[in-house]
Design an enzyme around this catalytic site. Structure first.
Site, PDB file in Angstrom:
ATOM      1  N   ASN A   1      -6.128   7.659   1.930  1.00  0.00           N
ATOM      2  CA  ASN A   1      -5.638   7.107   2.810  1.00  0.00           C
ATOM      3  C   ASN A   1      -4.818   8.144   3.383  1.00  0.00           C
ATOM      4  OD1 ASN A   1      -4.138   5.592   4.721  1.00  0.00           O
ATOM      5  ND2 ASN A   1      -3.611   3.897   3.418  1.00  0.00           N
TER       6      ASN A   1
ATOM      7  N   CYS B   1       0.145   2.562   9.020  1.00  0.00           N
ATOM      8  CA  CYS B   1      -1.164   3.053   9.231  1.00  0.00           C
ATOM      9  C   CYS B   1      -1.835   2.338  10.495  1.00  0.00           C
ATOM     10  CB  CYS B   1      -2.087   2.332   8.258  1.00  0.00           C
ATOM     11  SG  CYS B   1      -1.621   2.810   6.442  1.00  0.00           S
TER      12      CYS B   1
ATOM     13  N   HIS C   1      -9.900   1.779   9.586  1.00  0.00           N
ATOM     14  CA  HIS C   1      -8.745   2.666   8.669  1.00  0.00           C
ATOM     15  C   HIS C   1      -9.186   2.636   7.373  1.00  0.00           C
ATOM     16  CE1 HIS C   1      -4.874   3.902   7.064  1.00  0.00           C
ATOM     17  NE2 HIS C   1      -4.756   2.559   6.486  1.00  0.00           N
TER      18      HIS C   1
HETATM   19  O1  UT7 Z   1      -3.129   1.625   4.522  1.00  0.00           O
HETATM   20  C1  UT7 Z   1      -1.873   0.602   4.454  1.00  0.00           C
HETATM   21  C2  UT7 Z   1      -2.084  -0.595   3.627  1.00  0.00           C
HETATM   22  N1  UT7 Z   1      -2.471  -0.521   2.266  1.00  0.00           N
HETATM   23  C3  UT7 Z   1      -3.604  -1.047   1.773  1.00  0.00           C
HETATM   24  O2  UT7 Z   1      -4.401  -1.459   2.527  1.00  0.00           O
HETATM   25  C4  UT7 Z   1      -3.741  -1.182   0.377  1.00  0.00           C
HETATM   26  C5  UT7 Z   1      -4.446  -2.515  -0.206  1.00  0.00           C
HETATM   27  N2  UT7 Z   1      -4.315  -2.636  -1.594  1.00  0.00           N
HETATM   28  C6  UT7 Z   1      -5.218  -1.935  -2.061  1.00  0.00           C
HETATM   29  O3  UT7 Z   1      -5.952  -1.311  -1.792  1.00  0.00           O
HETATM   30  C7  UT7 Z   1      -5.003  -2.377  -3.675  1.00  0.00           C
HETATM   31  O4  UT7 Z   1      -4.181  -3.515  -3.900  1.00  0.00           O
HETATM   32  C8  UT7 Z   1      -4.851  -1.150  -4.636  1.00  0.00           C
HETATM   33  C9  UT7 Z   1      -5.996  -0.308  -4.751  1.00  0.00           C
HETATM   34  C10 UT7 Z   1      -3.570  -0.443  -4.197  1.00  0.00           C
HETATM   35  C11 UT7 Z   1      -4.589  -1.652  -5.840  1.00  0.00           C
HETATM   36  O5  UT7 Z   1      -5.791  -2.556  -6.632  1.00  0.00           O
HETATM   37  P1  UT7 Z   1      -5.657  -3.860  -7.029  1.00  0.00           P
HETATM   38  O6  UT7 Z   1      -6.859  -4.136  -7.511  1.00  0.00           O
HETATM   39  O7  UT7 Z   1      -5.002  -4.837  -6.383  1.00  0.00           O
HETATM   40  O8  UT7 Z   1      -4.908  -3.728  -8.567  1.00  0.00           O
HETATM   41  P2  UT7 Z   1      -3.348  -4.144  -9.006  1.00  0.00           P
HETATM   42  O9  UT7 Z   1      -2.410  -3.553  -8.316  1.00  0.00           O
HETATM   43  O10 UT7 Z   1      -3.566  -5.836  -8.874  1.00  0.00           O
HETATM   44  O11 UT7 Z   1      -3.578  -3.997 -10.545  1.00  0.00           O
HETATM   45  C12 UT7 Z   1      -4.455  -4.636 -11.189  1.00  0.00           C
HETATM   46  C13 UT7 Z   1      -4.531  -3.907 -12.602  1.00  0.00           C
HETATM   47  C14 UT7 Z   1      -3.225  -4.035 -13.152  1.00  0.00           C
HETATM   48  O12 UT7 Z   1      -3.266  -3.885 -14.668  1.00  0.00           O
HETATM   49  P3  UT7 Z   1      -3.067  -5.721 -15.302  1.00  0.00           P
HETATM   50  O13 UT7 Z   1      -1.546  -6.110 -15.105  1.00  0.00           O
HETATM   51  O14 UT7 Z   1      -4.203  -6.338 -14.693  1.00  0.00           O
HETATM   52  O15 UT7 Z   1      -3.095  -5.425 -16.688  1.00  0.00           O
HETATM   53  C15 UT7 Z   1      -2.428  -2.648 -12.890  1.00  0.00           C
HETATM   54  O16 UT7 Z   1      -1.619  -2.428 -13.641  1.00  0.00           O
HETATM   55  O17 UT7 Z   1      -4.609  -2.509 -12.613  1.00  0.00           O
HETATM   56  C16 UT7 Z   1      -3.663  -1.797 -13.048  1.00  0.00           C
HETATM   57  N3  UT7 Z   1      -3.626  -0.529 -12.156  1.00  0.00           N
HETATM   58  C17 UT7 Z   1      -4.369   0.426 -12.698  1.00  0.00           C
HETATM   59  N4  UT7 Z   1      -5.050   0.790 -13.670  1.00  0.00           N
HETATM   60  C18 UT7 Z   1      -5.546   1.953 -13.866  1.00  0.00           C
HETATM   61  C19 UT7 Z   1      -3.093  -0.343 -11.178  1.00  0.00           C
HETATM   62  N5  UT7 Z   1      -3.126   0.895 -10.735  1.00  0.00           N
HETATM   63  C20 UT7 Z   1      -4.054   1.291 -11.719  1.00  0.00           C
HETATM   64  C21 UT7 Z   1      -4.521   2.626 -11.776  1.00  0.00           C
HETATM   65  N6  UT7 Z   1      -5.269   2.852 -12.823  1.00  0.00           N
HETATM   66  N7  UT7 Z   1      -4.333   3.691 -10.738  1.00  0.00           N
END
Ligand code: UT7
Length: 332
Positions: free
Chosen positions: A286, A116, A256
């Site tokens: 993204n 990125c 970004h």
């Molecule tokens: O561009 C390159 C660099 N990349 C980035 O900068 C990305 C950085 N990371 C992020 O933007 C975030 O981490 C994400 C948007 C990818 C994910 O968000 P998060 O708040 O970190 O969620 P998580 O992966 O920790 O998941 C939290 C909860 C989990 O459920 P439990 O275990 O708490 O029950 C996931 O299973 O949200 C759940 N979850 C979802 N639920 C509904 C994960 N993805 C989804 C989804 N819909 N799409």
């Protein structure tokens, strides 16, 4: 001797027509529009459809848009640097394919892969060729067809990415406009959190790697998020400090577009108010190497000669950086 800077003198962009909405994602996986918007700020993203359509298809359109706006022919371009993480093929470089398809017959070219952060890495690499006097017209194109490496069964990763391309033209400037400073960083130990497991020389493609879905993006979102927030904000604040810029001096922050929460944290750290921050993540998600030039493309008509602009990025590698540009032109 007068210092030569590399100034952006034109911007082009292209996004595919197909719109993948959060509502459509709801039909493909266990997610909701509400979750995606709250956690990322994304409402929809563009997807390049069609057999045999690679990243170069979008890049060529962005470059054609750029050349038309600047009123120059493809033969005048001397060098093309393509920032991409989703090249058409492992080799040759996508830059070569773009040169061929766009008729840039007199240019040489190569790809830069810094995930990125690729666009700002490529931009600063390209700037060297202008500053040394080696070249007078260099195209930097950022492009990704992220949908080609997305597992749409992985709801934590696939919801943030989209396809698109933006391009800029660099030309020499001796009046103090253009790319004035950059802070660029890599930390390879971060590779464990964000990568594509197979398809490279360490783990070539086999039936097994395909069956295991190892050709898609692997991301540990929370860890990446933490590093992104800290590092993108740090280098943005650092470049302001070392150039004596206050928030009032900054006309635009071009961050970004990975997650609206990361963008907000960076702006807050720089104390730059929301109306000065370019945000199109809600429309495009993204697009990896496409995000920064697509922002410049969309905001071009609002930019003025002399505007102080900070570009900031963070991505896989880890890679990150910021760039300080004094904008060189008013749009007619
Ligand atoms: O561009 C390159 C660099 N990349 C980035 O900068 C990305 C950085 N990371 C992020 O933007 C975030 O981490 C994400 C948007 C990818 C994910 O968000 P998060 O708040 O970190 O969620 P998580 O992966 O920790 O998941 C939290 C909860 C989990 O459920 P439990 O275990 O708490 O029950 C996931 O299973 O949200 C759940 N979850 C979802 N639920 C509904 C994960 N993805 C989804 C989804 N819909 N799409």
């Amino acid at each position: 001797m007068t210092k030569v800077h590399a100034a952006i003198t034109a911007v082009g962009g292209y996004v595919p027509d197909y719109i993948l909405t959060n509502a459509e994602l709801e039909t493909m996986m266990d997610t909701t529009d509400e979750w995606i918007q709250t956690r990322t700020g994304i409402r929809e993203r563009r997807i390049l459809k069609g057999e045999g359509m690679g990243s170069s298809e979008m890049a060529v359109k962005a470059v054609a848009n750029l050349l038309e706006k600047r009123g120059i022919s493809p033969e005048e371009i001397e060098l093309v640097i393509c920032a991409t993480t989703t090249p058409d093929m492992m080799f040759p470089a996508t830059a070569n394919i773009i040169c061929d398809k766009a008729g840039m017959k007199n240019a040489w070219g190569y790809d830069v892969n810094a995930a990125c952060s690729g666009f700002i890495f490529a931009l600063n690499t390209a700037a060297q060729f202008i500053e040394t006097g080696r070249h007078k017209k260099v195209v930097v194109v950022g492009v990704d067809k992220m949908s080609s490496i997305m597992n749409y069964e992985d709801r934590a990763v696939s919801i943030i990415f989209g396809d698109g391309s933006g391009a800029v033209l660099l030309e020499p400037d001796t009046e103090g406009y253009g790319i004035l400073d950059a802070i660029l960083r890599t930390d390879g130990s971060g590779r464990v959190f964000l990568h594509q497991k197979a398809g490279g020389s360490a783990r070539p493609a086999t039936i097994e790697t395909v069956m295991n879905k190892e050709h898609y993006v692997y991301q540990e979102g929370k860890s990446v998020f933490k590093f992104a927030v800290k590092n993108m904000a740090d280098v943005s604040a650092e470049i302001m400090a070392r150039n004596g810029l206050t928030a009032d001096d900054v006309a635009w922050l071009v961050p970004h577009q990975a997650n609206k929460r990361i963008i907000d944290a960076t702006a807050e750290r720089m104390q730059v108010s929301a109306e000065k921050v370019m945000v199109n993540i809600h429309k495009y998600g993204n697009t990896t190497n496409g995000t920064l030039p697509l922002c410049l493309w969309e905001w071009e008509s609002k930019l003025h000669r002399g505007d102080n602009i900070i570009l900031a990025a963070f991505g896989g590698g880890f890679t990150w950086g910021s760039t300080y540009i004094r904008w060189a032109y008013d749009t007619k």
